[in-house]
Motif scaffolding. Structure first.
Motif, PDB file in Angstrom:
ATOM      1  N   LEU A   1     -22.660 -50.254 -97.810  1.00 57.57           N
ATOM      2  CA  LEU A   1     -22.083 -49.144 -98.551  1.00 57.57           C
ATOM      3  C   LEU A   1     -21.398 -48.195 -97.566  1.00 57.57           C
ATOM      4  CD1 LEU A   1     -22.078 -47.896-101.476  1.00 57.57           C
ATOM      5  CD2 LEU A   1     -24.092 -46.610-100.769  1.00 57.57           C
ATOM      6  N   HIS A   2     -20.279 -47.615 -97.994  1.00 56.53           N
ATOM      7  CA  HIS A   2     -19.562 -46.635 -97.176  1.00 56.53           C
ATOM      8  C   HIS A   2     -19.514 -45.319 -97.943  1.00 56.53           C
ATOM      9  CE1 HIS A   2     -16.543 -44.945 -94.482  1.00 56.53           C
ATOM     10  NE2 HIS A   2     -15.893 -44.540 -95.563  1.00 56.53           N
ATOM     11  N   PHE A   3     -19.825 -44.223 -97.246  1.00 60.29           N
ATOM     12  CA  PHE A   3     -19.716 -42.883 -97.835  1.00 60.29           C
ATOM     13  C   PHE A   3     -18.632 -42.128 -97.091  1.00 60.29           C
ATOM     14  CE2 PHE A   3     -21.072 -38.343 -97.609  1.00 60.29           C
ATOM     15  CZ  PHE A   3     -20.736 -38.003 -98.904  1.00 60.29           C
ATOM     16  N   ASP A   4     -17.613 -41.670 -97.830  1.00 62.15           N
ATOM     17  CA  ASP A   4     -16.540 -40.862 -97.261  1.00 62.15           C
ATOM     18  C   ASP A   4     -16.872 -39.405 -97.542  1.00 62.15           C
ATOM     19  OD1 ASP A   4     -14.163 -39.376 -96.831  1.00 62.15           O
ATOM     20  OD2 ASP A   4     -12.954 -41.166 -97.165  1.00 62.15           O
ATOM     21  N   ASN A   5     -17.184 -38.657 -96.497  1.00 61.35           N
ATOM     22  CA  ASN A   5     -17.623 -37.275 -96.667  1.00 61.35           C
ATOM     23  C   ASN A   5     -16.481 -36.341 -97.057  1.00 61.35           C
ATOM     24  OD1 ASN A   5     -19.606 -35.294 -96.718  1.00 61.35           O
ATOM     25  ND2 ASN A   5     -19.379 -34.797 -94.560  1.00 61.35           N
ATOM     26  N   LYS A   6     -15.242 -36.748 -96.858  1.00 62.39           N
ATOM     27  CA  LYS A   6     -14.104 -35.920 -97.261  1.00 62.39           C
ATOM     28  C   LYS A   6     -13.890 -36.008 -98.770  1.00 62.39           C
ATOM     29  CE  LYS A   6     -11.478 -36.010 -92.972  1.00 62.39           C
ATOM     30  NZ  LYS A   6     -10.226 -36.406 -92.342  1.00 62.39           N
ATOM     31  N   THR A   7     -13.873 -37.243 -99.295  1.00 63.98           N
ATOM     32  CA  THR A   7     -13.631 -37.436-100.729  1.00 63.98           C
ATOM     33  C   THR A   7     -14.921 -37.441-101.539  1.00 63.98           C
ATOM     34  OG1 THR A   7     -13.729 -39.850-100.515  1.00 63.98           O
ATOM     35  CG2 THR A   7     -11.560 -38.793-100.255  1.00 63.98           C
ATOM     36  N   LYS A   8     -16.060 -37.521-100.857  1.00 61.03           N
ATOM     37  CA  LYS A   8     -17.392 -37.574-101.491  1.00 61.03           C
ATOM     38  C   LYS A   8     -17.539 -38.810-102.382  1.00 61.03           C
ATOM     39  CE  LYS A   8     -18.520 -33.545 -99.782  1.00 61.03           C
ATOM     40  NZ  LYS A   8     -18.541 -33.554 -98.341  1.00 61.03           N
ATOM     41  N   LEU A   9     -16.941 -39.939-101.931  1.00 63.49           N
ATOM     42  CA  LEU A   9     -17.018 -41.187-102.684  1.00 63.49           C
ATOM     43  C   LEU A   9     -17.898 -42.207-101.963  1.00 63.49           C
ATOM     44  CD1 LEU A   9     -13.334 -41.725-103.888  1.00 63.49           C
ATOM     45  CD2 LEU A   9     -15.304 -41.009-105.252  1.00 63.49           C
ATOM     46  N   LEU A  10     -18.636 -42.965-102.749  1.00 63.12           N
ATOM     47  CA  LEU A  10     -19.414 -44.094-102.264  1.00 63.12           C
ATOM     48  C   LEU A  10     -18.654 -45.364-102.601  1.00 63.12           C
ATOM     49  CD1 LEU A  10     -22.870 -42.949-103.668  1.00 63.12           C
ATOM     50  CD2 LEU A  10     -22.228 -43.013-101.252  1.00 63.12           C
ATOM     51  N   THR A  11     -18.501 -46.261-101.645  1.00 61.30           N
ATOM     52  CA  THR A  11     -17.780 -47.508-101.857  1.00 61.30           C
ATOM     53  C   THR A  11     -18.632 -48.659-101.354  1.00 61.30           C
ATOM     54  OG1 THR A  11     -15.726 -46.321-101.409  1.00 61.30           O
ATOM     55  CG2 THR A  11     -15.602 -48.704-101.444  1.00 61.30           C
ATOM     56  N   SER A  12     -18.890 -49.635-102.233  1.00 59.10           N
ATOM     57  CA  SER A  12     -19.624 -50.817-101.774  1.00 59.10           C
ATOM     58  C   SER A  12     -18.650 -51.723-101.048  1.00 59.10           C
ATOM     59  CB  SER A  12     -20.279 -51.552-102.939  1.00 59.10           C
ATOM     60  OG  SER A  12     -19.313 -52.213-103.715  1.00 59.10           O
ATOM     61  N   LYS A  13     -19.101 -52.289 -99.970  1.00 60.02           N
ATOM     62  CA  LYS A  13     -18.264 -53.203 -99.201  1.00 60.02           C
ATOM     63  C   LYS A  13     -18.508 -54.644 -99.621  1.00 60.02           C
ATOM     64  CE  LYS A  13     -18.205 -50.313 -95.079  1.00 60.02           C
ATOM     65  NZ  LYS A  13     -18.430 -50.285 -93.645  1.00 60.02           N
ATOM     66  N   THR A  14     -19.550 -54.862-100.386  1.00 63.06           N
ATOM     67  CA  THR A  14     -19.948 -56.212-100.799  1.00 63.06           C
ATOM     68  C   THR A  14     -20.277 -56.190-102.297  1.00 63.06           C
ATOM     69  OG1 THR A  14     -22.252 -55.733-100.221  1.00 63.06           O
ATOM     70  CG2 THR A  14     -20.903 -56.747 -98.511  1.00 63.06           C
ATOM     71  N   ALA A  15     -20.651 -57.346-102.823  1.00 66.47           N
ATOM     72  CA  ALA A  15     -21.015 -57.458-104.236  1.00 66.47           C
ATOM     73  C   ALA A  15     -22.151 -56.485-104.557  1.00 66.47           C
ATOM     74  CB  ALA A  15     -21.427 -58.886-104.553  1.00 66.47           C
ATOM     75  N   PHE A  16     -22.186 -56.032-105.794  1.00 68.60           N
ATOM     76  CA  PHE A  16     -23.158 -55.011-106.188  1.00 68.60           C
ATOM     77  C   PHE A  16     -23.713 -55.301-107.572  1.00 68.60           C
ATOM     78  CE2 PHE A  16     -19.343 -53.746-108.311  1.00 68.60           C
ATOM     79  CZ  PHE A  16     -19.778 -53.202-109.499  1.00 68.60           C
ATOM     80  N   SER A  17     -24.810 -54.615-107.888  1.00 67.44           N
ATOM     81  CA  SER A  17     -25.319 -54.566-109.256  1.00 67.44           C
ATOM     82  C   SER A  17     -25.690 -53.123-109.556  1.00 67.44           C
ATOM     83  CB  SER A  17     -26.525 -55.490-109.443  1.00 67.44           C
ATOM     84  OG  SER A  17     -27.617 -55.034-108.683  1.00 67.44           O
ATOM     85  N   TYR A  18     -25.327 -52.663-110.738  1.00 69.72           N
ATOM     86  CA  TYR A  18     -25.561 -51.292-111.168  1.00 69.72           C
ATOM     87  C   TYR A  18     -26.211 -51.337-112.533  1.00 69.72           C
ATOM     88  CZ  TYR A  18     -24.464 -46.624-112.982  1.00 69.72           C
ATOM     89  OH  TYR A  18     -24.545 -45.373-113.534  1.00 69.72           O
ATOM     90  N   ASP A  19     -27.324 -50.623-112.682  1.00 65.75           N
ATOM     91  CA  ASP A  19     -28.038 -50.561-113.960  1.00 65.75           C
ATOM     92  C   ASP A  19     -28.219 -49.104-114.352  1.00 65.75           C
ATOM     93  OD1 ASP A  19     -28.744 -53.316-114.650  1.00 65.75           O
ATOM     94  OD2 ASP A  19     -29.931 -53.255-112.809  1.00 65.75           O
ATOM     95  N   SER A  20     -27.890 -48.807-115.585  1.00 66.46           N
ATOM     96  CA  SER A  20     -28.182 -47.476-116.135  1.00 66.46           C
ATOM     97  C   SER A  20     -28.915 -47.686-117.447  1.00 66.46           C
ATOM     98  CB  SER A  20     -26.884 -46.682-116.341  1.00 66.46           C
ATOM     99  OG  SER A  20     -26.149 -47.197-117.425  1.00 66.46           O
ATOM    100  N   LYS A  21     -29.164 -46.593-118.190  1.00 68.33           N
ATOM    101  CA  LYS A  21     -29.862 -46.704-119.474  1.00 68.33           C
ATOM    102  C   LYS A  21     -29.078 -47.553-120.459  1.00 68.33           C
ATOM    103  CE  LYS A  21     -30.910 -41.967-118.995  1.00 68.33           C
ATOM    104  NZ  LYS A  21     -30.859 -40.645-119.582  1.00 68.33           N
ATOM    105  N   ASP A  22     -27.734 -47.486-120.380  1.00 68.08           N
ATOM    106  CA  ASP A  22     -26.883 -48.111-121.389  1.00 68.08           C
ATOM    107  C   ASP A  22     -26.232 -49.419-120.966  1.00 68.08           C
ATOM    108  OD1 ASP A  22     -27.393 -45.826-122.905  1.00 68.08           O
ATOM    109  OD2 ASP A  22     -25.630 -44.799-122.099  1.00 68.08           O
ATOM    110  N   ILE A  23     -25.990 -49.597-119.659  1.00 70.13           N
ATOM    111  CA  ILE A  23     -25.199 -50.748-119.216  1.00 70.13           C
ATOM    112  C   ILE A  23     -25.777 -51.396-117.963  1.00 70.13           C
ATOM    113  CG2 ILE A  23     -23.033 -49.807-120.132  1.00 70.13           C
ATOM    114  CD1 ILE A  23     -22.307 -49.213-117.125  1.00 70.13           C
ATOM    115  N   THR A  24     -25.331 -52.623-117.756  1.00 69.72           N
ATOM    116  CA  THR A  24     -25.527 -53.323-116.485  1.00 69.72           C
ATOM    117  C   THR A  24     -24.142 -53.765-116.042  1.00 69.72           C
ATOM    118  OG1 THR A  24     -27.725 -54.108-117.093  1.00 69.72           O
ATOM    119  CG2 THR A  24     -26.598 -55.306-115.347  1.00 69.72           C
TER     120      THR A  24
END
Length: 179
Positions: A130-153
């Motif tokens: 993962l890369h965090f850009d402190n100027k834009t405050k964005l997180l960027t995955s450099k590789t495949a990812f999985s994200y789970d929330s209450k509503d979606i995967t």
């Protein structure tokens, strides 16, 4: 006979010069190895320290690690067993990983070795790097990812999101499943 003696003297001088040159080269390569050891020895180590950034009196992020190494030459900071807290929109995102490098100007944080993240709204995120850009405050995955929330995967090749993981964008092949 004098010519033979001159020829022998020239050959001996050339051989001695070559031996001296070889000895000089080998001696220099030995010195460069020892300077690398010295440079590595100049790292400043901290155990259980914390780094943080505030803006307008509010905490933006805080990084803690079991071990922090600071290189005075490059000014980069290597964090071992990272725990990062990122604050945005009244949501706290916690990121953990075995390894991370914070740039000397604190403008970027590269996290790797297996990254897991959770936020206070119940979302979770996993990726290898993962890369965090402190100027834009964005997180960027450099590789495949999985994200789970209450509503979606959501799974995909790469992800870009804000620090609260409330706004995310999948790049490349992605699959969204509603729960």
């Amino acid at each position: 006979m004098k010519n033979n003696k001159k020829m022998i003297a020239i050959v001996v001088a050339i051989i001695i010069s070559l031996i001296g040159l070889i000895a000089y080269i080998l001696h220099d390569s030995g010195d460069s190895n020892s300077s690398k050891t010295t440079a590595t020895g100049q790292l400043v180590n901290f155990q259980g320290a914390e780094l943080q950034e505030e803006k307008d009196g509010k905490l933006v992020w805080a990084l803690s690690a079991e071990k922090i190494e600071y290189d005075p030459r490059s000014k980069s900071i290597v964090l071992t067993n990272l725990k990062g807290l990122f604050y945005q929109d009244d949501v706290t995102t916690t990121i953990t990983a075995p390894h991370a490098v914070l740039s000397g100007d604190h403008n970027s944080l590269d996290i790797d070795g297996g990254v897991t993240a959770t936020n206070t709204e119940g979302a979770s995120f996993k990726t290898d790097a993962l890369h965090f850009d402190n100027k834009t405050k964005l997180l960027t995955s450099k590789t495949a990812f999985s994200y789970d929330s209450k509503d979606i995967t959501l799974v995909g090749d790469k992800l870009e999101g804000n620090m609260s993981l409330k706004q995310i964008k999948a790049n490349g092949h992605a699959k969204l499943t509603k729960k």
